[in-house]
Structure formats: structure tokens, C-alpha cells
Design a protein around this motif. Structure first.
Motif, short mmCIF file in Angstrom:
data_model
loop_
_atom_site.label_atom_id
_atom_site.label_comp_id
_atom_site.label_asym_id
_atom_site.label_seq_id
_atom_site.Cartn_x
_atom_site.Cartn_y
_atom_site.Cartn_z
N HIS A 241 -6.98 -0.33 1.76
CA HIS A 241 -7.69 -1.79 1.71
C HIS A 241 -6.32 -2.46 1.78
CE1 HIS A 241 -9.20 -5.31 -0.59
NE2 HIS A 241 -10.23 -5.04 0.07
N GLU A 242 -6.50 -3.69 2.20
CA GLU A 242 -5.58 -4.73 2.66
C GLU A 242 -6.10 -6.02 1.53
OE1 GLU A 242 -3.89 -6.31 6.60
OE2 GLU A 242 -5.70 -7.44 6.13
N SER A 243 -5.18 -6.34 0.54
CA SER A 243 -5.81 -7.04 -0.56
C SER A 243 -5.25 -8.37 -0.51
CB SER A 243 -5.72 -6.76 -2.03
OG SER A 243 -6.05 -4.92 -1.94
N LEU B 19 -2.43 5.73 3.62
CA LEU B 19 -2.75 4.51 2.75
C LEU B 19 -2.48 3.35 3.75
CD1 LEU B 19 -0.56 5.66 -0.18
CD2 LEU B 19 -3.19 5.61 -0.02
N HIS B 20 -2.94 1.95 3.05
CA HIS B 20 -2.86 0.81 3.92
C HIS B 20 -1.15 0.32 3.72
CE1 HIS B 20 -2.84 -3.47 5.15
NE2 HIS B 20 -3.68 -3.10 5.92
N GLY B 21 -0.82 0.01 2.54
CA GLY B 21 0.32 -0.63 2.11
C GLY B 21 0.35 -2.04 1.52
N HIS C 1 0.83 4.45 7.06
CA HIS C 1 0.64 2.91 6.41
C HIS C 1 0.17 2.31 7.81
CE1 HIS C 1 1.54 2.89 2.57
NE2 HIS C 1 2.48 2.22 2.53
N ASP C 2 -0.72 1.13 7.42
CA ASP C 2 -0.89 -0.12 8.45
C ASP C 2 0.28 -0.75 8.75
OD1 ASP C 2 -3.71 -1.71 9.22
OD2 ASP C 2 -1.92 -3.05 8.88
N TYR C 3 0.54 -1.38 9.94
CA TYR C 3 1.60 -2.46 10.31
C TYR C 3 1.88 -3.55 9.22
CZ TYR C 3 3.39 -5.77 13.85
OH TYR C 3 3.96 -6.94 14.51
N HIS C 4 0.74 -3.94 8.58
CA HIS C 4 0.67 -4.84 7.63
C HIS C 4 1.06 -4.37 6.25
CE1 HIS C 4 -1.96 -6.77 11.12
NE2 HIS C 4 -1.06 -7.49 10.87
N GLY C 5 1.58 -3.31 6.10
CA GLY C 5 1.96 -2.79 4.68
C GLY C 5 3.00 -3.72 4.17
N PRO D 48 -2.87 -5.83 18.23
CA PRO D 48 -3.77 -4.85 17.69
C PRO D 48 -3.42 -3.38 17.46
CG PRO D 48 -4.57 -6.28 19.49
CD PRO D 48 -3.26 -6.20 19.57
N HIS D 49 -3.97 -2.97 16.16
CA HIS D 49 -3.79 -1.37 16.02
C HIS D 49 -4.45 -0.44 16.92
CE1 HIS D 49 -1.99 -3.62 12.76
NE2 HIS D 49 -2.87 -3.34 11.91
N ILE D 50 -3.86 0.10 18.06
CA ILE D 50 -4.63 1.00 19.02
C ILE D 50 -3.89 2.23 19.08
CG2 ILE D 50 -5.61 -0.99 20.36
CD1 ILE D 50 -3.26 -0.52 22.39
N ARG E 288 -9.82 0.57 20.14
CA ARG E 288 -10.11 -0.86 19.63
C ARG E 288 -9.10 -1.03 18.27
NH1 ARG E 288 -10.51 -1.97 24.31
NH2 ARG E 288 -12.47 -2.85 25.11
N HIS E 289 -8.88 -2.22 17.98
CA HIS E 289 -8.17 -2.59 16.52
C HIS E 289 -8.86 -1.71 15.41
CE1 HIS E 289 -5.57 -4.91 13.79
NE2 HIS E 289 -6.57 -4.74 12.98
N GLY E 290 -8.01 -1.15 14.53
CA GLY E 290 -8.56 -0.08 13.54
C GLY E 290 -9.14 1.18 13.72
ZN LIG Z 1 -3.20 -4.42 9.99
#
Ligand SMILES: [Zn+2]
Length: 494
Positions: free
Chosen positions: A10-12, A102-104, A136-140, A160-162, A386-388
């Protein structure tokens, strides 16, 4: 070799007024994980593909994900982390290692760095010597504590996350080689004191592109197992908010730290390129109207659903109507308005109060009159990368309203949906019968993520500095836990 696979992402967004609860999560257990993820481009698809590629047996545990919104309630976090730990307690004795997505940037009530807490609790269950590789996601917003608790951390290299599936496979490769005793991963982190604004998160453009290329090149050098850059997530008000460089070396902690610090210095050196300058809504809409190209995409950065905003922002819709734009498509999350359209039926003319209902950050509720053109159950499938990395989507019961315009092609098309859905797939629009390439202006509520879906069909993308829970220029005064020494903020005081 038997490998456990699990995910809890989750990105909170600390500025969202929508708490994230158990009802918001999709949960997959056991075989359901394989069934759902195998055909996606998600990192868990990479974990699954690793079984064949590296010859291990899969033990699917639990995976949970929710659309970005506010922090998790304590009950939600404890329930879901409890499920993960229970599955581990049951299965860990028969496992050789664990791959954990995990997202980060998860924040839970009581735990600003919830991902670090999760890893810590996993470590307590499996013990210090159990091979554990995390993605992790790049946005962690990566914290030092998490790095200390994992054998290796691997982060997406694209936005975008591909490349999520490839990163899952990379994590699997490191885990397998660790179990076989072929490598001894040691990680290091550098956290340059900059706010890497989301306006600059595109990995194929300046200023991020050359940094990411450096990480990709470093990964090919002897002794380096992984090199990642997390751009960070500026909407989580937590101590570790901001970018991170993560290097995993083979048995050489000095090498890992030296390279992490070197890339950190490269990021610090471009700090003056990270202050955002984007057009305001009036300027951006005027540019879209006068553009010779079509369609033009307007990206609504303040109402970035994939960043946790409300999805019912009206700022660009109001501007399009005020400036008498035609041929536009705007999607607004508004289940109440959808129900009114459904009750009136296809072909009816309705007058509705639309959007701006979640909070007071995303523009006013608008009074809109239009003709109900389509009703749709809101499900669609994306087979492209696509992203995600997702494949199966559900935006809930959806209505399309024709607004203004003297001819069909000049009318505005207002898509009203019942579930907040990040515009990661163009099929969100095409599934309701809209020929996206025939329209003049397409509004996408996102920052960088929608590019993978919109760039192939749009002649031009204009990013717009709109207000909202994901506004790109929040004042440092709105933050309580983030480091005020980050360069973008520090430079404001100089
Ligand atoms: Zn992201």
C-alpha cells in the motif's frame, strides 16, 4: 528448494482524509495468488516465473493490496500482518527462503514505516539466518531499519512501472543464489537530502534518466548484485520520506556503501534541477485547446489517484467547461452520480451535482446537465505492459454523460465511476465505448503512471499543477515528521 512468496502493498498518503481499512484490500491466499498473478506483469508474477527458471517449488502464502489512500488503521494493519505471520509460522519450517513484495511507502496508525515493521516481525518469526529478499516500488521511502533486516532489497527501475516482473525475477535469482551459498548479499543505503519531486519521477527523462542509467550500469559490474534508486513518495509524512540509493554487493559492505554514496552524491549534484515548474489549470487547458495536435492529454497531478488522492477532483473539468473546450473526456469518481444516471437510464437527460465531495482540496462540486450515453459494469482487462503490472480491473458501475457540444464529436464526455481507479489502462475509457483517439482532450488523474497507457495514443501530454492531496508543491509547514532539511524546502528559506 521450496520458496515462500507473499505480498503486502500500500502507498499511504498522509494528506488523504480517507483511512485505508480492511474492506479496501484485495486479499489472495494460497493457490489464489498463482491464479491471479501468473498472467500479470507484477513482481509476484516474477516470483512465480522464478520457480521454473531457477527450479524451486512455490509456496504461496498471502498477498494483499489496496488502492493508495490514507494510512491503514491499526486494526487493518494488525489483521493483515497477522495473516502473513500466521502463514509463515505454519510454513516456515518447510521453507528455504522467502520472497516478499512490499511497497515501501506504507504508513499504518502507530507505524510511520510500516514496511520496516512488517519485515522486522517477519525476521522475528523466521530468525536471523533465514534467506529473505524483499521488493519495493520505486516510490518507497526506504528506512535504514528495513535494509538491516533483509538479505537484499530490489526496487523497480522504471516509472511508469513496467519492469516489475523482471524485478521479481531478479529478487528470485538473488534469493536462490544465496540459498545455494553462491553469493552473500550485503546491502547499503544512501539518502541524499533532496526532495525528489514527483514532477521529475519519469525514468526515461531528465533529470532521473542518467541517474537510473548509472544504476543499471553499476549492476553489471563484478561484485554488485543489485543497485536501485527509489525516488521516494512525498505524500507520506514520515522520517524517511525522500529518495534512497540501495546497493547490494556480494560479501563486500564497503563496496556497497561506496557505490551508494557515489550515486547519492550524483543526485545531490542535480538538486537545483528538482524544483518543479508546471502550468496552472487555466494555462494548461488553454494550451490544450489551441494545440494543433489531438488528442492532448492533461495530467491532473493534484488529483493523482495512484498517489492516494480522492479521484473526484473537478478543477480541470470546471476549467474545460469555463473555457468552452470541446471533445474532452474526464473521469470522476462519484458513486452517487452514477446511481442517479443508472436510475434515469440510457438516453435520459439528467442534472447532477458532480465531484468535489470527498474533501475540500480538489475543487468545488459542480452542477452538470447531460445525456446518459452509456452504463457499464466497470470491469476491463489490460493485456499490455502498463504501470502497476495489473491485468484485471474493476472501476465499479460506470456511466458516461454527454455534456454540451452541438455535434457528437464536439461533446464533452464525463465518465462517472464508482471505484477510485488510477488511469493505468486506456481500456478504462475504451471499455465504455469511447474512441479515445477521436477525442481532442483526455484528462488523466495521475503524474507519471498514465504515460504508459496514454503516450501511445496521445500527440502531446501536458502535466498540470492542480491542487489536491497530491499537489506537487505542498508547504513544508504541512509536514510534521519528514526532514525539513531536504533541499527543495531548505532552498525556500534561503
Ligand atoms: Zn510507484
Amino acid at each position: 528448494m521450496r520458496i515462500g512468496i507473499a505480498g503486502f502493498t500500500h502507498e499511504s498518503n498522509s494528506f488523504s482524509v480517507i483511512p485505508t481499512t480492511l474492506n479496501d484490500f484485495q486479499i489472495w491466499e494460497d493457490q489464489a495468488i498463482i491464479d491471479h498473478f501468473t498472467l500479470t506483469f507484477h513482481e509476484i508474477a516474477g516470483f512465480i516465473a522464478g520457480a521454473e527458471e531457477f527450479g524451486y517449488e512455490l509456496c504461496p502464502l498471502v498477498a494483499a493490496n489496496a488502492t493508495p489512500a490514507g494510512p491503514l488503521t491499526a486494526e487493518t494493519y494488525e489483521t493483515l500482518v497477522g495473516k502473513l505471520l500466521a502463514a509463515l509460522i505454519k510454513n516456515a519450517p518447510a521453507l528455504d527462503g522467502l520472497l516478499l513484495a512490499l511497497h515501501g511507502a506504507m504508513v499504518a496508525e502507530g507505524f510511520p514505516h510500516a514496511d520496516a515493521e512488517t519485515v522486522h516481525r517477519v525476521r522475528e518469526v523466521v530468525g536471523p539466518d533465514f534467506p529473505l529478499v524483499v521488493t519495493h516500488d520505486y516510490h518507497g521511502n526506504v528506512s535504514e531499519e528495513l535494509v538491516a533486516d533483509v538479505d537484499a532489497l530490489v526496487i523497480y527501475k522504471t516509472n511508469p512501472h513496467i519492469d516489475q516482473r523482471e524485478r521479481g525475477l531478479q529478487a528470485a535469482s538473488i534469493l536462490v543464489r544465496t540459498i545455494r551459498g553462491e553469493v552473500k548479499p550485503v546491502g547499503a543505503i544512501a539518502k541524499p537530502e533532496v526532495l525528489f519531486n514527483i514532477a521529475y519521477h519519469n525514468t526515461s527523462r531528465l533529470p532521473m534518466q542518467p541517474l537510473m542509467q548509472e544504476a543499471i550500469d553499476l549492476e553489471k559490474k563484478p561484485g554488485i548484485l543489485a543497485c536501485s534508486i527509489a525516488a521516494g513518495y512525498q505524500y507520506a509524512d514520515v522520517p524517511a520520506m525522500g529518495p534512497s540509493i540501495l546497493v547490494v554487493a556480494d560479501g563486500d559492505p564497503e563496496l556497497a556503501q561506496r557505490e551508494a554514496d557515489r550515486l547519492g552524491q550524483m543526485m545531490w549534484d542535480i538538486r537545483d534541477q528538482l524544483i518543479p515548474h508546471l502550468p496552472d489549470p487555466a494555462t494548461a487547458v488553454q494550451r490544450a485547446i489551441t494545440s494543433e495536435h489531438r488528442p492532448v492529454a492533461l495530467f491532473d497531478l493534484g488529483d493523482n489517484i495512484g498517489g492516494g488522492s480522492s479521484g473526484d477532483g473537478t478543477v480541470l473539468l470546471k476549467e474545460l467547461i469555463d473555457q468552452q473546450a470541446d471533445g474532452w473526456v474526464v473521469t470522476i469518481y462519484d458513486p452517487e452520480a452514477v446511481n442517479a444516471c443508472a436510475q434515469a437510464g440510457i438516453g435520459s437527460t439528467v442534472s447532477l451535482l458532480v465531484g468535489g465531495k470527498t474533501d475540500d482540496m480538489h475543487g468545488p462540486t459542480l452542477s452538470i446537465t447531460g445525456r446518459v450515453r452509456t452504463l457499464h459494469d466497470g470491469t476491463f482487462e489490460e493485456t499490455e505492459r502498463r504501470h502497476g503490472g495489473g491485468r484485471y480491473f474493476n472501476q465499479g458501475l460506470t456511466a458516461v454523460l454527454e455534456v454540451g457540444g452541438t455535434t457528437l464529436s464536439r461533446r464533452g464526455l464525463l465518465i462517472l465511476n464508482s471505484r477510485r481507479t488510477s488511469p493505468n489502462s486506456i481500456h478504462q475509457i475504451t471499455c465504455v465505448g469511447i474512441q479515445s483517439q477521436q477525442q481532442r482532450i483526455l484528462v488523466a488523474k495521475g503524474a507519471v503512471a498514465p504515460r504508459a497507457a496514454y503516450e501511445p495514443i496521445c500527440a502531446e501530454v501536458i502535466e498540470v499543477d492542480t491542487p489536491g492531496a497530491t499537489a506537487i508543491n505542498r508547504s513544508p509547514a504541512e509536514y510534521h515528521q519528514a526532514r525539513k532539511t531536504l533541499y527543495e524546502w531548505r532552498s525556500m528559506n534561503e
